[in-house]
Write a protein that holds these residues in place. Structure first.
Motif, PDB file in Angstrom:
ATOM      1  N   UNK A 334       0.842  -1.204   0.000  1.00 53.29           N
ATOM      2  CA  UNK A 334       0.000   0.000   0.000  1.00 53.29           C
ATOM      3  C   UNK A 334       0.879   1.258   0.000  1.00 53.29           C
ATOM      4  N   UNK A 335       1.973   1.219   0.774  1.00 47.35           N
ATOM      5  CA  UNK A 335       2.882   2.379   0.790  1.00 47.35           C
ATOM      6  C   UNK A 335       3.486   2.597  -0.594  1.00 47.35           C
ATOM      7  N   UNK A 503      11.852   4.139   6.278  1.00 51.99           N
ATOM      8  CA  UNK A 503      12.687   3.579   5.203  1.00 51.99           C
ATOM      9  C   UNK A 503      11.823   3.178   4.006  1.00 51.99           C
ATOM     10  N   UNK A 504      10.709   2.500   4.260  1.00 48.97           N
ATOM     11  CA  UNK A 504       9.842   2.056   3.161  1.00 48.97           C
ATOM     12  C   UNK A 504       9.246   3.252   2.429  1.00 48.97           C
ATOM     13  N   UNK A 509       8.806   6.752  -2.276  1.00 45.43           N
ATOM     14  CA  UNK A 509       8.787   8.092  -2.877  1.00 45.43           C
ATOM     15  C   UNK A 509       9.849   8.212  -3.969  1.00 45.43           C
ATOM     16  N   UNK A 510      11.048   7.726  -3.675  1.00 44.38           N
ATOM     17  CA  UNK A 510      12.121   7.830  -4.666  1.00 44.38           C
ATOM     18  C   UNK A 510      11.800   6.978  -5.889  1.00 44.38           C
ATOM     19  N   UNK A 536      10.897  -6.564   1.020  1.00 46.33           N
ATOM     20  CA  UNK A 536       9.910  -5.474   1.076  1.00 46.33           C
ATOM     21  C   UNK A 536      10.309  -4.262   0.223  1.00 46.33           C
ATOM     22  N   UNK A 537      11.601  -3.922   0.201  1.00 45.82           N
ATOM     23  CA  UNK A 537      12.007  -2.765  -0.606  1.00 45.82           C
ATOM     24  C   UNK A 537      11.709  -3.036  -2.074  1.00 45.82           C
TER      25      UNK A 537
END
Length: 760
Positions: A334-335, A503-504, A509-510, A536-537
């Motif tokens: 979701x993020x 961090x996530x 965003x980047x 996760x990243x």
């Protein structure tokens, strides 16, 4: 997307007018500038040339290669490794220089302003402090902007789009000059110290590329010094390989991520790739991050402790307190969606802003004024936010560099000030690692909102600046906010450590702004020094890219498109199978005969209406039975060298003194071949003949005119060609495919669209 009236304006202005405007801008004559330069993103510019990535295998080249024996090849290989080591060392040193200077100057500025604020908080009259802060920022940024706008405009921005184009095979003027490097380094120091919402990481990639291009040539054309070394590498093929190594070294110095650097160079840059090149690039990256590490360790006084591998250090994330569970995966995804949407919004805003800048803010003095305005506004926003914030935290046990007390009780500091009153890198690390409860949700929300617009306004100014750190900072702020609200919702359950979500959020965003996938995952993993978060990243970045691509392109691709660069993507547009080479190619082709009159050659080269760079060579005197078939291809630069050295047939039999041209003569003229106007050919010499058979490439790549566009595209892109000759079944030249003919076709909203070519 544009108003109809501006389209009409574009229709009324013929190419000639545009040409004059641009020439006027280049010479910066005190004539009246146009107030508006019409700009349309559906154009391809003709001012960009391709690099000759494909070697011209003429007789001279083949003779030289045959002369080189096995041991000589080994020395060439050793030289390549030495160059890569030097690239790594120098890139690391430049990064150290930037880091140390920024740290000292920014520290000085913050100490002065902090002392001033502390003094005036007691007596009242804080507006003086605001004035001091804004003036300091604006004056520093003014210097940084003046050197870019007036001395070397290519040094503006992060330089990643330009290097991407260079590695794609487009020759962007001045992009790898020494002057650009100097301006870039000074400009980035000044813009970071001037408190703009920028990072110093992006420009490191450009700096690394310039260093690589300079070292591998063994001379400096700017300083007019020739060191007589590495002469073998004076051609585009070799130079471009070294530039990709330099870009990788830049990434690894910026983030302490050598593997990420190699992958960046692979993903964003090089169109041509082989195993040995990968290994050399990795070597350069490792050397670069090691150099940075050792120099900074010595500088910080602990010579044996190599603890700062990159310019930005996210600090270590501990596994005990920072693990993640399986039910958090959907939250991370979701993020990623949120990051993709915010990134698309950022890019869309920046797109309109850049269009506005291209049209109205094209004069250097206006650009400097705009940069100063942004600097003053950034300081004012920061000051007002700190002033209005009532979020106080105890100083005990916190690691704030410049704690501002303002209206807080003794022994407390203003937590909004940790975000604004600091270089962006430090703020990111604080957001990742400060213990839970050190930020008020209100503070974070306001900060994200303001910083988002500031960063968007700042990217594309005429200063050297990267977009990496501001994106990470925005993401870390809303990610931390997200984490805090999660623990509110779950009544303070243990698994919502805000640092992990910061961090996530930063990754999302980047990823949403620049849309890099593979290299960004690895860079984030290496910068945090933690493999646990790899999965996760990766999920977050994939989601952000998919969602963002649904709306607009990535930031770098968008800027490449806005500058009308003929950029070739990995694949031809999907629906282009219906087109054949016959429809794509440029005709008619200017051909030369194998033995040609000098006058004809001079006239063809001097003809400004067709500044072609490659000429097919055909058989000179076809008998009745024989067709004028294709014999080879010769480049404009080679013809100019031939004319300069006056290699004419008549002279060859007359004098024994006339030495044969060697490849060295061509290499010495590279990369700035003299223009045809500077070469004087007398009337008698115009009647001489010139024999091209020794210098032309006798085996140019050709395609039949029935070949489909994807096939032509694949050949062109994979071999890094500059000219592809189209022949009919009798081997007669019917057309020529160059980069512009292929880059014209692009997938638009309604399917395949064809861009128009413009001189600007």
């Amino acid at each position: 997307q544009l108003t109809p009236s501006s389209f009409l304006r574009i229709g009324q202005l013929s190419n000639v007018d545009l040409n004059e405007d641009i020439r006027e801008l280049e010479t910066e004559l005190p004539r009246q500038h146009p107030n508006e330069i019409p700009h349309n993103e559906k154009l391809l510019s003709l001012k960009y040339e391709s690099l000759d990535y494909d070697n011209s295998e003429n007789q001279l080249f083949l003779e030289e290669e045959r002369r080189i024996n096995h041991t000589a090849f080994r020395t060439v290989e050793i030289k390549r490794w030495v160059i890569c080591a030097m690239i790594g060392i120098l890139t690391g040193l430049v990064a150290c220089f930037i880091d140390i200077v920024v740290e000292n100057l920014a520290g000085l500025k913050y100490r002065v302003v902090k002392g001033n604020i502390d003094k005036f908080t007691e007596k009242g009259g804080l507006s003086f402090s605001l004035l001091l802060w804004a003036t300091l920022n604006a004056s520093v940024v003014m210097v940084g902007s003046v050197i870019v706008a007036f001395i070397e405009p290519v040094a503006a921005g992060s330089g990643i789009p330009q290097i991407k184009c260079y590695l794609n095979g487009v020759k962007i003027p001045h992009v790898v000059r020494l002057k650009t490097l100097v301006i870039k380094v000074c400009g980035v120091i000044l813009s970071v110290v001037g408190g703009l919402a920028v990072g110093k990481e992006g420009p490191m990639i450009h700096s690394g590329a310039v260093i690589a291009a300079g070292i591998s040539q063994g001379r400096s054309t700017s300083l007019k010094r020739d060191f007589k070394i590495f002469e073998y590498f004076r051609r585009d093929t070799e130079k471009r390989d070294f530039v990709s190594a330099g870009a990788a070294a830049g990434v690894s110095a910026a983030f302490g991520a050598p593997v990420g650097g190699v992958l960046f160079s692979l993903e964003e840059g090089a169109s041509f790739w082989n195993q040995f090149l990968t290994w050399r690039i990795f070597f350069a990256s490792m050397i670069s991050t090691f150099t940075l590490n050792s120099v900074l360790s010595v500088y910080h006084g602990n010579a044996w402790d190599l603890s700062s591998p990159g310019l930005i250090n996210f600090g270590r994330f501990d596994n005990e307190k920072m693990g993640y569970t399986i039910q958090e995966i959907p939250i991370f995804i979701f993020m990623g969606v949120v990051g993709g949407i915010l990134g698309a919004l950022f890019n869309a805003l920046n797109y309109w802003l850049t269009m506005f800048r291209i049209r109205y803010i094209h004069r250097p003095c206006l650009q400097v004024v705009e940069a100063m305005l942004v600097a003053a506004v950034t300081a004012t926003v920061g000051f007002v936010m700190i002033y209005c914030s009532r979020d106080c935290q105890p100083i005990q046990g916190s690691t704030v560099a410049y704690p501002l007390q303002l209206f807080c009780a003794d022994g407390e500091y203003n937590s909004m000030a940790t975000a604004f009153f600091n270089t962006p890198e430090k703020s990111v690390v604080n957001l990742f690692h400060d213990p839970p409860g050190s930020y008020n949700p209100m503070t974070l929300g306001m900060f994200t909102l303001m910083y988002f617009f500031l960063a968007c306004w700042t990217y594309g100014l005429t200063v050297s600046a990267g977009v990496f750190i501001p994106s990470l900072l925005i993401g870390a702020a809303w990610g931390r906010l997200f984490g805090i609200s999660l623990s509110y919702l779950t009544k303070g359950s243990i698994w919502a450590d805000p640092g992990k979500y910061a961090l996530m959020g930063a990754a999302a965003q980047l990823g949403g702004i620049v849309r890099m996938t593979l290299s960004l995952t690895v860079i984030m993993m290496e910068a945090t020094g933690n493999v646990t978060y790899g999965f996760p990243i990766m999920l977050v970045l994939m989601t952000a890219k998919i969602v963002g691509d649904y709306f607009v392109e990535g930031l770098y691709d968008m800027h490449i498109q806005l500058q009308s660069v003929p950029f070739l993507h990995w694949e031809a547009p999907v629906t282009s199978h219906s087109l054949t080479a016959r429809e794509v190619m440029s005709t008619p082709v200017t051909c030369l005969r194998r033995i040609e009159r000098v006058g004809t050659v001079v006239d063809i080269l001097s003809d400004t209406s067709s500044n072609h760079n490659g000429f097919p060579v055909v058989e000179s005197n076809p008998a009745a039975t024989q067709v004028a078939g294709l014999r080879g291809l010769i480049l404009r630069s080679q013809l100019i060298v031939l004319l300069k050295h006056k290699v004419f047939v008549e002279r060859a039999n007359l004098s024994l003194v006339q030495r044969r041209l060697k490849l060295k003569d061509f290499r010495d003229a590279y990369p700035r071949f003299p223009p045809i106007q500077s070469i004087h050919v007398s009337q008698d010499e115009r009647e001489c003949m010139i024999d091209l058979s020794e210098f032309m490439n006798p085996s140019p790549y050709t395609v039949p005119q029935e070949a489909s566009l994807p096939r032509v595209f694949k050949l062109f892109r994979a071999l890094g060609l500059r000219h592809l000759v189209v022949v009919d079944n009798r081997n007669e030249v019917v057309g020529m495919v160059t980069r512009k003919d292929l880059a014209r076709y692009r997938l638009g909203k309604e399917g395949l669209e064809e861009l128009s070519l413009a001189q600007t």
